[in-house]
Write a protein that holds these residues in place. Structure first.
Motif, PDB file in Angstrom:
ATOM      1  N   THR A  13       0.836  -1.209   0.000  1.00 45.31           N
ATOM      2  CA  THR A  13       0.000   0.000   0.000  1.00 45.31           C
ATOM      3  C   THR A  13       0.869   1.257   0.000  1.00 45.31           C
ATOM      4  O   THR A  13       0.607   2.212  -0.739  1.00 45.31           O
ATOM      5  N   THR A  14       1.912   1.248   0.816  1.00 47.28           N
ATOM      6  CA  THR A  14       2.818   2.386   0.876  1.00 47.28           C
ATOM      7  C   THR A  14       3.585   2.540  -0.434  1.00 47.28           C
ATOM      8  O   THR A  14       3.741   3.654  -0.946  1.00 47.28           O
ATOM      9  N   ALA A  15       4.018   1.418  -1.001  1.00 51.66           N
ATOM     10  CA  ALA A  15       4.740   1.451  -2.279  1.00 51.66           C
ATOM     11  C   ALA A  15       3.840   2.018  -3.382  1.00 51.66           C
ATOM     12  O   ALA A  15       4.280   2.851  -4.181  1.00 51.66           O
ATOM     13  N   ASP A  16       2.584   1.570  -3.416  1.00 46.77           N
ATOM     14  CA  ASP A  16       1.643   2.080  -4.422  1.00 46.77           C
ATOM     15  C   ASP A  16       1.412   3.580  -4.247  1.00 46.77           C
ATOM     16  O   ASP A  16       1.387   4.333  -5.215  1.00 46.77           O
ATOM     17  N   ALA A  17       1.273   4.001  -3.004  1.00 50.16           N
ATOM     18  CA  ALA A  17       1.059   5.425  -2.734  1.00 50.16           C
ATOM     19  C   ALA A  17       2.267   6.242  -3.176  1.00 50.16           C
ATOM     20  O   ALA A  17       2.121   7.316  -3.777  1.00 50.16           O
ATOM     21  N   ALA A  18       3.468   5.743  -2.917  1.00 52.91           N
ATOM     22  CA  ALA A  18       4.686   6.447  -3.327  1.00 52.91           C
ATOM     23  C   ALA A  18       4.750   6.552  -4.847  1.00 52.91           C
ATOM     24  O   ALA A  18       5.077   7.610  -5.395  1.00 52.91           O
ATOM     25  N   ARG A  19       4.437   5.464  -5.536  1.00 50.89           N
ATOM     26  CA  ARG A  19       4.448   5.483  -7.006  1.00 50.89           C
ATOM     27  C   ARG A  19       3.427   6.483  -7.543  1.00 50.89           C
ATOM     28  O   ARG A  19       3.707   7.247  -8.470  1.00 50.89           O
ATOM     29  N   ARG A  24       2.235  11.722  -9.992  1.00 55.34           N
ATOM     30  CA  ARG A  24       1.471  12.982 -10.013  1.00 55.34           C
ATOM     31  C   ARG A  24       2.392  14.192 -10.080  1.00 55.34           C
ATOM     32  O   ARG A  24       2.042  15.224 -10.639  1.00 55.34           O
ATOM     33  N   ARG A  25       3.565  14.054  -9.495  1.00 51.87           N
ATOM     34  CA  ARG A  25       4.526  15.156  -9.488  1.00 51.87           C
ATOM     35  C   ARG A  25       5.498  15.084 -10.665  1.00 51.87           C
ATOM     36  O   ARG A  25       6.370  15.933 -10.804  1.00 51.87           O
ATOM     37  N   GLY A  26       5.337  14.036 -11.478  1.00 52.43           N
ATOM     38  CA  GLY A  26       6.194  13.897 -12.646  1.00 52.43           C
ATOM     39  C   GLY A  26       7.635  13.573 -12.311  1.00 52.43           C
ATOM     40  O   GLY A  26       8.554  14.050 -12.975  1.00 52.43           O
ATOM     41  N   MET A  27       7.838  12.783 -11.276  1.00 50.93           N
ATOM     42  CA  MET A  27       9.199  12.433 -10.872  1.00 50.93           C
ATOM     43  C   MET A  27       9.279  10.954 -10.536  1.00 50.93           C
ATOM     44  O   MET A  27       8.262  10.301 -10.360  1.00 50.93           O
ATOM     45  N   SER A  28      10.500  10.476 -10.438  1.00 47.42           N
ATOM     46  CA  SER A  28      10.709   9.073 -10.073  1.00 47.42           C
ATOM     47  C   SER A  28      10.401   8.881  -8.594  1.00 47.42           C
ATOM     48  O   SER A  28      10.391   9.843  -7.814  1.00 47.42           O
ATOM     49  N   VAL A  29      10.164   7.636  -8.210  1.00 50.40           N
ATOM     50  CA  VAL A  29       9.943   7.324  -6.797  1.00 50.40           C
ATOM     51  C   VAL A  29      11.194   7.694  -6.004  1.00 50.40           C
ATOM     52  O   VAL A  29      11.108   8.236  -4.895  1.00 50.40           O
ATOM     53  N   ASN A  30      12.352   7.413  -6.577  1.00 52.33           N
ATOM     54  CA  ASN A  30      13.608   7.760  -5.919  1.00 52.33           C
ATOM     55  C   ASN A  30      13.663   9.254  -5.598  1.00 52.33           C
ATOM     56  O   ASN A  30      13.958   9.656  -4.464  1.00 52.33           O
ATOM     57  N   ARG A  31      13.376  10.077  -6.569  1.00 52.56           N
ATOM     58  CA  ARG A  31      13.409  11.537  -6.379  1.00 52.56           C
ATOM     59  C   ARG A  31      12.350  11.981  -5.371  1.00 52.56           C
ATOM     60  O   ARG A  31      12.584  12.856  -4.537  1.00 52.56           O
ATOM     61  N   TYR A  32      11.179  11.368  -5.438  1.00 52.80           N
ATOM     62  CA  TYR A  32      10.090  11.675  -4.513  1.00 52.80           C
ATOM     63  C   TYR A  32      10.528  11.415  -3.066  1.00 52.80           C
ATOM     64  O   TYR A  32      10.355  12.277  -2.192  1.00 52.80           O
ATOM     65  N   ILE A  33      11.144  10.257  -2.828  1.00 50.61           N
ATOM     66  CA  ILE A  33      11.600   9.912  -1.480  1.00 50.61           C
ATOM     67  C   ILE A  33      12.708  10.872  -1.034  1.00 50.61           C
ATOM     68  O   ILE A  33      12.715  11.349   0.102  1.00 50.61           O
ATOM     69  N   GLU A  34      13.635  11.198  -1.935  1.00 59.46           N
ATOM     70  CA  GLU A  34      14.690  12.158  -1.603  1.00 59.46           C
ATOM     71  C   GLU A  34      14.090  13.488  -1.156  1.00 59.46           C
ATOM     72  O   GLU A  34      14.526  14.080  -0.162  1.00 59.46           O
ATOM     73  N   GLU A  35      13.101  13.958  -1.889  1.00 61.44           N
ATOM     74  CA  GLU A  35      12.484  15.248  -1.557  1.00 61.44           C
ATOM     75  C   GLU A  35      11.747  15.190  -0.231  1.00 61.44           C
ATOM     76  O   GLU A  35      11.779  16.145   0.541  1.00 61.44           O
ATOM     77  N   LEU A  36      11.078  14.067   0.051  1.00 63.33           N
ATOM     78  CA  LEU A  36      10.390  13.925   1.338  1.00 63.33           C
ATOM     79  C   LEU A  36      11.380  13.993   2.501  1.00 63.33           C
ATOM     80  O   LEU A  36      11.119  14.652   3.508  1.00 63.33           O
ATOM     81  N   VAL A  37      12.523  13.330   2.337  1.00 63.02           N
ATOM     82  CA  VAL A  37      13.530  13.338   3.398  1.00 63.02           C
ATOM     83  C   VAL A  37      14.100  14.739   3.573  1.00 63.02           C
ATOM     84  O   VAL A  37      14.225  15.242   4.696  1.00 63.02           O
TER      85      VAL A  37
END
Length: 82
Positions: A13-19, A24-37
Motif C-alpha cells: 500500500t505504501t509502495a503504491d502510494a509512493a508510485r 502525479r509530481r512527474g518524478m521518479s519514486v527515488n526523487r520523490y523519497i529524496e524530496e520527502l527526506v
C-alpha cells in the motif's frame, strides 16, 4: 553529488502510494523519497529555530537581568561584572 543506494522495505500500500504521488509530481519514486527526506530535515531545522526563538522570548527578562541590554554575546563586562 555522489549517490548511495538505500534499500527500504515497505508494505504494498505504501509502495503504491509512493508510485502514485511520484507520478502525479512527474518524478521518479527515488526523487520523490529524496524530496520527502529533505523536506523532513528542513522542518526539523525550522522547528528548532522557532523553538529557540520562543525560548529566548520567554526568558528575555532573565537574560537582560543577567547580561544587560547592550551586552555582546559572551561579554559579561557590559554590566560591570569584571
Amino acid at each position: 553529488m555522489a549517490k548511495t543506494q538505500l534499500n527500504v522495505r515497505v508494505d504494498e500500500t505504501t509502495a503504491d502510494a509512493a508510485r502514485r504521488q511520484a507520478g502525479r509530481r512527474g518524478m521518479s519514486v527515488n526523487r520523490y523519497i529524496e524530496e520527502l527526506v529533505r523536506q523532513d530535515v528542513g522542518e526539523v531545522g525550522k522547528t528548532f529555530v522557532e523553538s529557540a526563538a520562543d525560548f529566548m522570548k520567554q526568558y528575555e527578562s532573565v537574560f537582560t537581568e543577567e547580561f544587560g541590554t547592550d551586552a555582546a554575546p559572551g561579554d559579561r563586562t557590559a554590566e560591570g561584572t569584571r
